[in-house]
Design a protein around this motif. Structure first.
Motif, PDB file in Angstrom:
ATOM      1  N   ALA A  96      -7.280 -21.049  11.560  1.00  0.00           N
ATOM      2  CA  ALA A  96      -7.396 -21.440  10.153  1.00  0.00           C
ATOM      3  C   ALA A  96      -6.711 -20.405   9.277  1.00  0.00           C
ATOM      4  CB  ALA A  96      -8.865 -21.580   9.765  1.00  0.00           C
ATOM      5  N   SER A 140      -7.674 -27.261   6.267  1.00  0.00           N
ATOM      6  CA  SER A 140      -8.683 -26.201   6.213  1.00  0.00           C
ATOM      7  C   SER A 140     -10.089 -26.793   6.304  1.00  0.00           C
ATOM      8  CB  SER A 140      -8.494 -25.300   4.993  1.00  0.00           C
ATOM      9  OG  SER A 140      -9.208 -25.773   3.906  1.00  0.00           O
ATOM     10  N   SER A 200     -12.691 -20.811   3.264  1.00  0.00           N
ATOM     11  CA  SER A 200     -11.636 -21.133   4.214  1.00  0.00           C
ATOM     12  C   SER A 200     -10.390 -21.699   3.530  1.00  0.00           C
ATOM     13  CB  SER A 200     -12.157 -22.120   5.258  1.00  0.00           C
ATOM     14  OG  SER A 200     -12.387 -23.365   4.652  1.00  0.00           O
ATOM     15  N   PRO A 219      -6.966 -21.685   1.915  1.00  0.00           N
ATOM     16  CA  PRO A 219      -5.878 -20.705   1.878  1.00  0.00           C
ATOM     17  C   PRO A 219      -5.698 -20.176   0.454  1.00  0.00           C
ATOM     18  CG  PRO A 219      -5.189 -22.712   3.005  1.00  0.00           C
ATOM     19  CD  PRO A 219      -6.525 -22.993   2.387  1.00  0.00           C
ATOM     20  N   GLY A 244      -3.172 -21.100   6.989  1.00  0.00           N
ATOM     21  CA  GLY A 244      -3.163 -20.986   5.538  1.00  0.00           C
ATOM     22  C   GLY A 244      -2.392 -19.789   5.010  1.00  0.00           C
TER      23      GLY A 244
END
Lengths: 262, 301, 307
Positions: free
Chosen positions: C227, C289, B115, B117, C231
């Protein structure tokens, strides 16, 4: 459901040479106990049937004999094989399983060719000499050779259920184990295939000690020399098959074989 | 009375279903418009010259040959380093892990990694690989950053593919006296090949289009390289893993952010079309290969 | 002791193979865990430097909208206020989720309830293709199609939250859709049959029974989508306008956490305050996150308890 006294049982004396024997064998799944204090002796070159209702602990017991329950259950007590307790920690379980082969309820051939299914088992166990002869011999012993000799390179998964199961038997005996465990080997098969496997077993017992779990009483009566009756995890009665089916000693056995059970 | 309620409900039903269908139509239209736009505006810009000449920073008429090669090269290195790790981790989770606190922690860690980025992963790569380890902007730095992006996906795929293999296959191996490890290597992994291959190829598609993890690790430019120099240690060799590299996806981003190349839009649309075509082919390949392998293994011809 | 007993009592090749295999695969996963922990550790250390080394207050960082880390403000403090970026990041994320959710649910319903065979066959490739398109391509299309369109409708530059949200809407649509499909498929079939047998219409069944039963799963799907939106860096950076200003409208240029990182990281020098400030932005991203991750777990657990 009738209550039976689980603490009492009748175990016949075995005078023949013993292949494998359990002493005070208990199996636990977590906190739940599945098999209680099982004391059974299995004579060499005989077929012994384990019968009982579902959940009676017969399969659990069988799978403990070659330590296949290691992953999921706790097994206490003694399993005596070759004068060694093989239910100890420092035992080489791979060697145990190599000597005590197994055939499962549902046929489980590998996704390889018919030939390769057996050759693979042989190669993995270092039996690489005379591969072709060994494959042929084990297929013949499992009474499958005539049906597959012309299509050895086709996928094993293309065979019928009964043929797949005989292939699994061929695979198990190819590596020449000492004892063959069979866990309801015919329950997923049609009557004709089942009969073929029973006939095969009669041939195999000349060379192997066979212990078979079955929920089919006729099969036990037809095919086995000795029968053990399991109920709620307890061995209730163990006797010559003929005696057990004609003159059962325990009320539970009598009810079970006459169909008045529960 | 009852009838009118039923009628009302029936009426509402039809309207609702119609709205759902209309919304589905909109989604399909969006995709078609997207693909149509990319291909229709892009393909006219794609020529042999475009595919085989290097890019130009300040002049018009640049191509994408280096970017295309870089993308493929970095993809291969990424797969080479991430597949074994993901395979090992997936095998552990599927075959050895028992339910415990530690196993839970492992799964959570992989979820957290997946998860994150990709820009954060890129920045970490910048901090550690580029600066601390002094790999500079290089193919190696980029490949390691991409490895992080790829690993959670591949690990999960490996675990799922292995778990999809029937437990009876494991028992068959164990009952022959095979070790667990042998059973995994010789029975379970071969049976899981269709799923594994599909997963790896799909992940390749994702890696091929990834840019955020690369801009601060692989860099945003390509030095002059020679395709005749096969010595990977030479600084001008196209194989040199320590040279900075700009992939196709990064090129598209760079062109549109700096805005110094006069024909940036034309090149971007051509490059986008190439990127999309490659990724579509990868998706198709994974489907085709997955089905083919599955059929071959299950013996249904 | 005979030969057989010897073999039963002593470890063999197989014993060693198992030890080897378990060790190797454990090393793999251990390595991955160490790497993940070090990512979090490194970013946290650098991100916290703004507060511990440069003594910027956390409150100022979160609530001030003056982003000019190179200069000192009137109060003699460096101007490190990330409010604009934080607001913009949440704004694009929420807007994209609000846009995408109805469409995602519609597509998922169509594929599972209305036309399970034909619909799934037709729409599965659509979802896969939408996932497959790389984010820079979404950004590029946003730049050459969406931004000019917004410019001609609303005036201004066209860059901003609206453009970012529209791009993200398409990007997270497949994520939310496929997870919603999973949760719809988990609704037991007898729910549908029971409801239809009571004389409910298809829509009543969907609305009152199926969507309710699948609600935790759908919420999880939305959080997953958010999410991803939060991001996403490059696609947003290409259409957001990249001005570290608090957005005054949906069409005014601004910057998100990710876009600010993308466009500024190359221009700052390691160890200086402007650089540390950027790492703090990265830390916010990281924390978010992890929070999304926790949220998914919490929602998922609640769903399990209900069943």
């Amino acid at each position: 459901m009738n209550k039976y006294t689980l603490s009492e049982n009748y175990l016949t004396e075995i005078t023949d040479p013993i292949a494998i024997e359990t002493k005070h064998l208990n199996v636990f799944y977590g906190k739940k106990q599945a098999t209680f204090d099982a004391n059974l002796k299995f004579p060499k070159h005989k077929i012994t049937a384990l019968i009982g209702a579902s959940g009676s602990g017969k399969s659990t017991f069988l799978r403990s004999l070659n330590r296949l329950n290691d992953e999921i259950a706790t097994v206490t007590g003694e399993i005596k094989y070759q004068d060694i307790d093989i239910n100890r920690k420092n035992i080489n379980v791979y060697e145990v399983r190599r000597q005590i082969g197994m055939v499962f309820q549902h046929p489980n051939p590998f996704a390889k060719s018919i030939y390769e299914n057996i050759a693979f088992a042989l190669r993995q166990n270092g039996m690489t000499d005379n591969l072709d002869q060994r494959v042929e011999k084990s297929l013949k012993d499992a009474a499958l050779w005539d049906e597959v000799k012309d299509k050895l390179t086709t996928s094993a998964l293309s065979l019928s259920g009964g043929q797949q199961q005989r292939l699994c038997i061929a695979r198990a005996i190819a590596v020449q184990p000492d004892i063959l465990l069979m866990d309801e080997p015919t329950s997923a098969l049609d009557p004709i295939s089942s009969r073929k496997i029973e006939t095969t077993m009669q041939e195999l017992k000349k060379n192997y000690t066979i212990i078979i779990v079955t929920h089919n009483m006729q099969q036990a009566a037809r095919a086995s020399d000795l029968t053990a009756f399991f109920h709620l995890g307890h061995v209730i009665e163990y006797n010559r098959t003929k005696k057990l089916f004609t003159t059962p000693k325990m009320p539970a056995t009598e009810d079970y074989i006459s169909g008045h059970f529960g | 009375m009852k009838n009118s309620v039923n009628k009302k409900a029936e009426h509402a039903n039809q309207i609702a279903l119609l709205i759902i269908k209309a919304m589905v139509g909109v989604v399909v239209l969006i995709l078609m418009a997207l693909l149509g736009y990319i291909l229709i505006t892009g393909i006219p810009n794609v020529s042999w010259h475009f595919l085989t000449s290097p890019s130009k920073d300040f002049g018009a008429g640049g191509g994408i040959v280096n970017e295309l090669f870089n993308s493929v090269y970095i993809l291969i290195i990424t797969l080479v380093i991430s597949c074994p790790l993901a395979l090992g981790a997936g095998i552990y989770l599927a075959e050895f892990a028992k339910p415990s606190f530690l196993t839970n922690t492992m799964r959570t860690t992989i979820e957290v990694l997946s998860s994150l980025p990709s820009i954060v992963i890129g920045l970490f790569g910048y901090l550690v690989l580029v600066i601390k380890f002094q790999f500079d902007f290089s193919i190696i730095s980029g490949a390691f950053a991409l490895m992080f992006v790829n690993i959670p996906l591949l690990t999960r795929n490996t675990e799922e593919s292995l778990k999809a293999v029937s437990h009876s296959q494991r028992e068959a191996g164990w009952a022959l006296g095979l070790s667990k490890w042998r059973t995994i290597l010789k029975i379970i992994l071969p049976a899981a090949v269709p799923g594994l291959v599909t997963g790896i190829i799909l992940s390749a598609g994702r890696i091929f289009g990834e840019a955020a993890a690369l801009i601060f690790t692989a860099g945003q430019s390509t030095p002059v390289i020679s395709y005749a120099n096969w010595n990977p240690f030479s600084s001008t060799s196209f194989l040199n893993p320590m040279r900075p590299t700009e992939t196709l996806a990064v090129h598209i981003w760079k062109l549109n952010t700096d805005g110094i190349t006069p024909d940036a839009t034309q090149i971007s649309s051509g490059a986008s079309a190439v990127l999309i075509i490659v990724i579509l082919s990868i998706i198709l390949l994974s489907r085709f290969l997955g089905n083919y392998l599955y059929k071959k293994m299950s013996g249904t011809k | 002791m005979n030969k057989m007993q010897q073999r039963l009592l002593h470890p063999s090749k197989a014993t060693r193979q198992d030890r080897f295999g378990k060790t190797i695969s454990l090393i793999c996963i251990g390595f991955i865990m160490i790497l993940t922990v070090s990512i979090i550790g490194f970013i946290a250390i650098h991100g916290l430097a703004t507060f511990f080394e440069n003594h910027v207050s956390v409150m100022q960082f979160i609530f001030s909208s003056n982003w000019n880390p190179g200069q000192l403000g009137k109060n003699g403090q460096p101007q490190v206020g990330a409010f604009a970026m934080i607001v913009a990041s949440f704004a694009v994320t929420l807007l994209a989720a609000i846009l995408a959710t109805p469409f995602a649910i519609a597509v998922a319903l169509y594929m599972t309830e209305l036309a399970p065979k034909r619909g799934a066959k037709m729409l599965q490739p659509v979802i896969e293709l939408l996932v497959g398109i790389p984010s820079v391509v979404y950004g590029f299309i946003g730049l050459v199609v969406i931004v000019p369109a917004i410019r001609s409708v609303f005036g201004g530059t066209g860059f901003g939250i609206l453009a970012g949200s529209i791009v993200l809407f398409v990007m997270i649509l497949p994520t939310i859709t496929s997870l919603t499909i999973d949760s719809l498929q988990q609704v037991p079939d007898h729910y549908r049959k029971a409801s239809l047998a009571l004389g409910a219409t298809k829509w009543q069944t969907i609305y009152k029974v199926i969507l309710r039963a699948a609600l935790p799963g759908i919420l999880t799907a939305i959080v997953f989508g958010m999410a991803r939106a939060f991001g996403e860096a490059l696609a947003v950076q290409m259409v957001i306008g990249n001005a570290a200003l608090t957005p005054t409208s949906l069409t005014s240029p601004t910057a998100t956490l990710t876009s600010q990182l993308t466009s500024q990281m190359g221009d700052t020098i390691m160890g200086t305050l402007p650089n540390n400030a950027l790492w703090s932005l990265a830390l916010v991203l990281l924390i978010m996150s992890v929070i999304f991750n926790l949220l998914i777990k919490v929602v998922g657990k609640r769903g399990e308890m209900k069943k």
